[in-house]
Design an enzyme around this catalytic site. Structure first.
Site, PDB file in Angstrom:
ATOM      1  N   ASP A  34       0.847  -1.207   0.000  1.00  4.96           N
ATOM      2  CA  ASP A  34       0.000   0.000   0.000  1.00  4.96           C
ATOM      3  C   ASP A  34       0.870   1.240   0.000  1.00  4.96           C
ATOM      4  OD1 ASP A  34      -2.262  -1.507   0.384  1.00  4.96           O
ATOM      5  OD2 ASP A  34      -2.268  -1.257   2.552  1.00  4.96           O
ATOM      6  N   LYS A  56      -3.443   2.412  -1.645  1.00  3.41           N
ATOM      7  CA  LYS A  56      -4.483   2.645  -0.659  1.00  3.41           C
ATOM      8  C   LYS A  56      -4.006   3.831   0.141  1.00  3.41           C
ATOM      9  CE  LYS A  56      -6.601   0.127   3.078  1.00  3.41           C
ATOM     10  NZ  LYS A  56      -6.417  -1.055   3.885  1.00  3.41           N
ATOM     11  N   MET A 170      -7.870   8.289  10.091  1.00  6.00           N
ATOM     12  CA  MET A 170      -8.629   8.605   8.876  1.00  6.00           C
ATOM     13  C   MET A 170      -9.654   9.720   9.120  1.00  6.00           C
ATOM     14  SD  MET A 170      -9.255   4.790   7.332  1.00  6.00           S
ATOM     15  CE  MET A 170      -9.628   3.942   8.848  1.00  6.00           C
TER      16      MET A 170
HETATM   17  N1  SAH Z   1      -3.192  -0.084   9.883  1.00  2.44           N
HETATM   18  C1  SAH Z   1      -2.764   1.291  10.085  1.00  2.44           C
HETATM   19  C2  SAH Z   1      -3.910   2.268  10.012  1.00  2.44           C
HETATM   20  C3  SAH Z   1      -4.606   2.311   8.670  1.00  2.44           C
HETATM   21  S1  SAH Z   1      -5.803   3.590   8.589  1.00  2.44           S
HETATM   22  C4  SAH Z   1      -2.035   1.396  11.432  1.00  2.44           C
HETATM   23  O1  SAH Z   1      -2.085   0.454  12.254  1.00  2.44           O
HETATM   24  O2  SAH Z   1      -1.366   2.405  11.641  1.00  2.44           O
HETATM   25  C5  SAH Z   1      -4.859   4.904   7.911  1.00  2.44           C
HETATM   26  C6  SAH Z   1      -4.785   6.042   8.908  1.00  2.44           C
HETATM   27  O3  SAH Z   1      -3.733   5.826   9.847  1.00  2.44           O
HETATM   28  C7  SAH Z   1      -4.450   7.390   8.291  1.00  2.44           C
HETATM   29  O4  SAH Z   1      -5.602   7.996   7.766  1.00  2.44           O
HETATM   30  C8  SAH Z   1      -3.934   8.146   9.491  1.00  2.44           C
HETATM   31  O5  SAH Z   1      -4.997   8.579  10.323  1.00  2.44           O
HETATM   32  C9  SAH Z   1      -3.183   7.065  10.236  1.00  2.44           C
HETATM   33  N2  SAH Z   1      -1.736   7.068   9.930  1.00  2.44           N
HETATM   34  C10 SAH Z   1      -1.033   6.069   9.362  1.00  2.44           C
HETATM   35  N3  SAH Z   1       0.266   6.391   9.285  1.00  2.44           N
HETATM   36  C11 SAH Z   1       0.388   7.624   9.830  1.00  2.44           C
HETATM   37  C12 SAH Z   1       1.482   8.515  10.042  1.00  2.44           C
HETATM   38  N4  SAH Z   1       2.722   8.192   9.699  1.00  2.44           N
HETATM   39  N5  SAH Z   1       1.228   9.719  10.631  1.00  2.44           N
HETATM   40  C13 SAH Z   1      -0.021  10.058  11.000  1.00  2.44           C
HETATM   41  N6  SAH Z   1      -1.091   9.271  10.830  1.00  2.44           N
HETATM   42  C14 SAH Z   1      -0.890   8.063  10.251  1.00  2.44           C
END
Ligand code: SAH
Length: 246
Positions: A34, A56, A170
């Site tokens: 992704d 994604k 998100m």
């Molecule tokens: N599986 C992922 C989350 C997927 S949903 C996890 O465990 O982190 C995707 C959301 O995660 C984004 O919209 C944001 O809100 C958050 N996110 C992921 N990486 C991020 C980052 N480096 N900094 C800030 N928010 C992040």
């Protein structure tokens, strides 16, 4: 017999990859990834490894989930070691469970390799512990992603009333609705909150405010970003360590 590794890539900082994830990435015949997974990770793959991008971003699939599931399955028929690399942890708003179920129904063997979720690590890199003695004994991680066309919110806002810390994934595009709803259910207008963008990377940005002013302060903050609400946000004043350090 092929095997699929549903693998968490961590939040961005490549060193937050687990040793197990790194091992399977090095062994992979194909990596299906992704956008949220740090692309530098792909440099660890062996020569000849194939890469399949199933873009994604922010929870919005460029490829529908059904097609992603089928892509993983088709690759499992062709290759021995298939790595499905997902941002953060595969089971935290990552739809990893659906992918695993699809494989299980077709008799494909799989492993789950948990990753460091952004929900906890991104606040940590901003100097914000999600729990803290005397300040917060619990935290809730929620998605605030809702179709803008939906008239009635499906999010159970009332449940969040007595939460100490709430982390919204998100949710950036819904920030004004989130702050409004939290005030409506009785959170104080001056309740501290922060928006953290591109956390754990060199481009990390942190905006701190209150429920009343965060929308105004966080305009133009790029995604991916999360929102953290609660008294723990104040600890950043003392615990900030990463920005300017990276
Ligand atoms: N599986 C992922 C989350 C997927 S949903 C996890 O465990 O982190 C995707 C959301 O995660 C984004 O919209 C944001 O809100 C958050 N996110 C992921 N990486 C991020 C980052 N480096 N900094 C800030 N928010 C992040």
């Amino acid at each position: 017999m092929s095997r699929v590794y549903l693998t968490g890539a961590g939040p961005g900082d490549i060193e937050l990859l687990t040793l197990k994830a790194l091992r399977v990435i090095k062994e992979a015949d194909v990596i299906i990834y992704d956008r949220l997974a740090n692309p530098d990770i792909l440099k660890e793959a062996k020569d000849g490894c194939e890469f399949v991008y199933v873009g994604k971003e922010d929870g919005h699939h460029i490829m529908p989930q059904d097609d992603i599931n089928e892509t993983i399955y088709q690759n499992a028929l062709k290759h021995k070691v298939v790595v499905r690399l997902k941002g953060g942890d595969p089971f935290v708003f990552g739809r990893g469970g659906e992918e695993a179920a699809y494989l299980q129904e077709r008799g494909v063997l799989f492993d789950i390799i948990p990753g460091i979720t952004s929900a906890i690590s991104v606040p940590a890199y901003a100097g914000i512990p999600v729990t803290h003695r005397g300040v917060a004994v619990s935290f809730r991680v929620v998605t605030a992603h809702e179709s803008p066309n939906k008239k009635e919110s499906q999010i159970p806002w009332e449940h969040y009333k007595s939460d100490d810390t709430i982390v919204f994934l998100m949710g950036l595009h819904n920030l004004s609705k989130i702050s409004k709803k939290l005030i409506e259910i009785g959170k104080p207008r001056d309740c501290p909150c922060a928006v953290i963008s591109k956390g754990t990377t060199k481009d990390q940005q942190v905006v701190v405010g209150t429920l009343a002013d965060i929308v105004q302060k966080a305009v133009d903050v790029p995604t991916p970003a999360l929102i953290i609400v609660g008294e723990v946000v104040k600890l950043r004043q003392q615990l900030q360590w990463f920005e300017g350090n990276s």
